[in-house]
Each structure stands twice: as C-alpha cells, then as structure tokens.
Design an enzyme around this catalytic site. Structure first.
Site, PDB file in Angstrom:
ATOM      1  CB  ILE A 119      -1.022   0.069   1.213  1.00  0.00           C
ATOM      2  CG1 ILE A 119      -2.012  -1.172   1.135  1.00  0.00           C
ATOM      3  CG2 ILE A 119      -1.635   1.298   1.385  1.00  0.00           C
ATOM      4  CD1 ILE A 119      -2.672  -1.405   2.316  1.00  0.00           C
ATOM      5  CG  HIS A 120       2.614   2.310  -3.773  1.00  0.00           C
ATOM      6  ND1 HIS A 120       2.212   3.112  -4.656  1.00  0.00           N
ATOM      7  CD2 HIS A 120       2.379   1.074  -4.269  1.00  0.00           C
ATOM      8  CE1 HIS A 120       1.606   2.465  -5.790  1.00  0.00           C
ATOM      9  NE2 HIS A 120       1.925   1.221  -5.353  1.00  0.00           N
ATOM     10  CB  ALA A 121       1.226   7.491  -3.188  1.00  0.00           C
ATOM     11  N   PRO A 139      -2.329   3.158  -4.324  1.00  0.00           N
ATOM     12  CG  PRO A 139      -1.444   1.185  -3.985  1.00  0.00           C
ATOM     13  CD  PRO A 139      -1.078   2.472  -4.586  1.00  0.00           C
ATOM     14  CB  ALA A 140      -2.736   5.148   0.200  1.00  0.00           C
TER      15      ALA A 140
END
Length: 84
Positions: free
Chosen positions: A13-15, A17-18
C-alpha cells in the site's frame, strides 16, 4: 462488519493504492478502518492509509460500522486484493 484480506499489490500500500482505499471509503457513509498488527487506521484519511505500511502478502482486517458497512468493506477489500 469485518473481513480479512491479503494485500496483493507487489508494491504494497503506497500512495496510489492508499488513495484508492480512501476513495472507496468516502463513497460510503460507514466509518471504515483497516487493522494491521493490532493497530487501527481510519480508512478515510490518506495519511493513515500511507502510514499503515502494508506490504505484499500482509493480512489486513477491514472493519466498517454503519448502514452500508458491507459495501464499504467489499469496496476496500477489492482495492487491497487488486494486483496493481
């Protein structure tokens, strides 16, 4: 309503998908949280979603309370299980 999902994005979960998790959460009136290692993170907060630090293969519990909690859990779960 709660359900566990495995993070399937190879990058975790990086930018991006966040942001998709936040977008899925705000479309619903329910309060939604992601629980990882006993810590709870408010799903409608981008800062919270980035700070969860989930990696590929991590198991995340999605918890929602409210009228449309099942739809909220399923929408967030779809983001968590997406492979990109």
């Amino acid at each position: 309503m709660k359900k566990k999902y495995t993070v399937m994005n190879p990058s975790g979960i990086h930018a991006r998908p966040a942001l998709k998790i936040v977008e899925a959460a705000v479309r619903h009136s329910s309060d939604s949280y992601l629980v990882k290692d006993g810590a709870s993170f408010f799903a409608k907060s981008l800062v919270n979603m980035i700070s969860i630090g989930a990696k590929f293969g991590d198991v995340i519990e999605v918890v929602a309370e409210g009228e449309d909690s099942q739809a909220a859990v399923e929408a967030i779960g779809a983001v968590l299980t997406a492979e990109h």
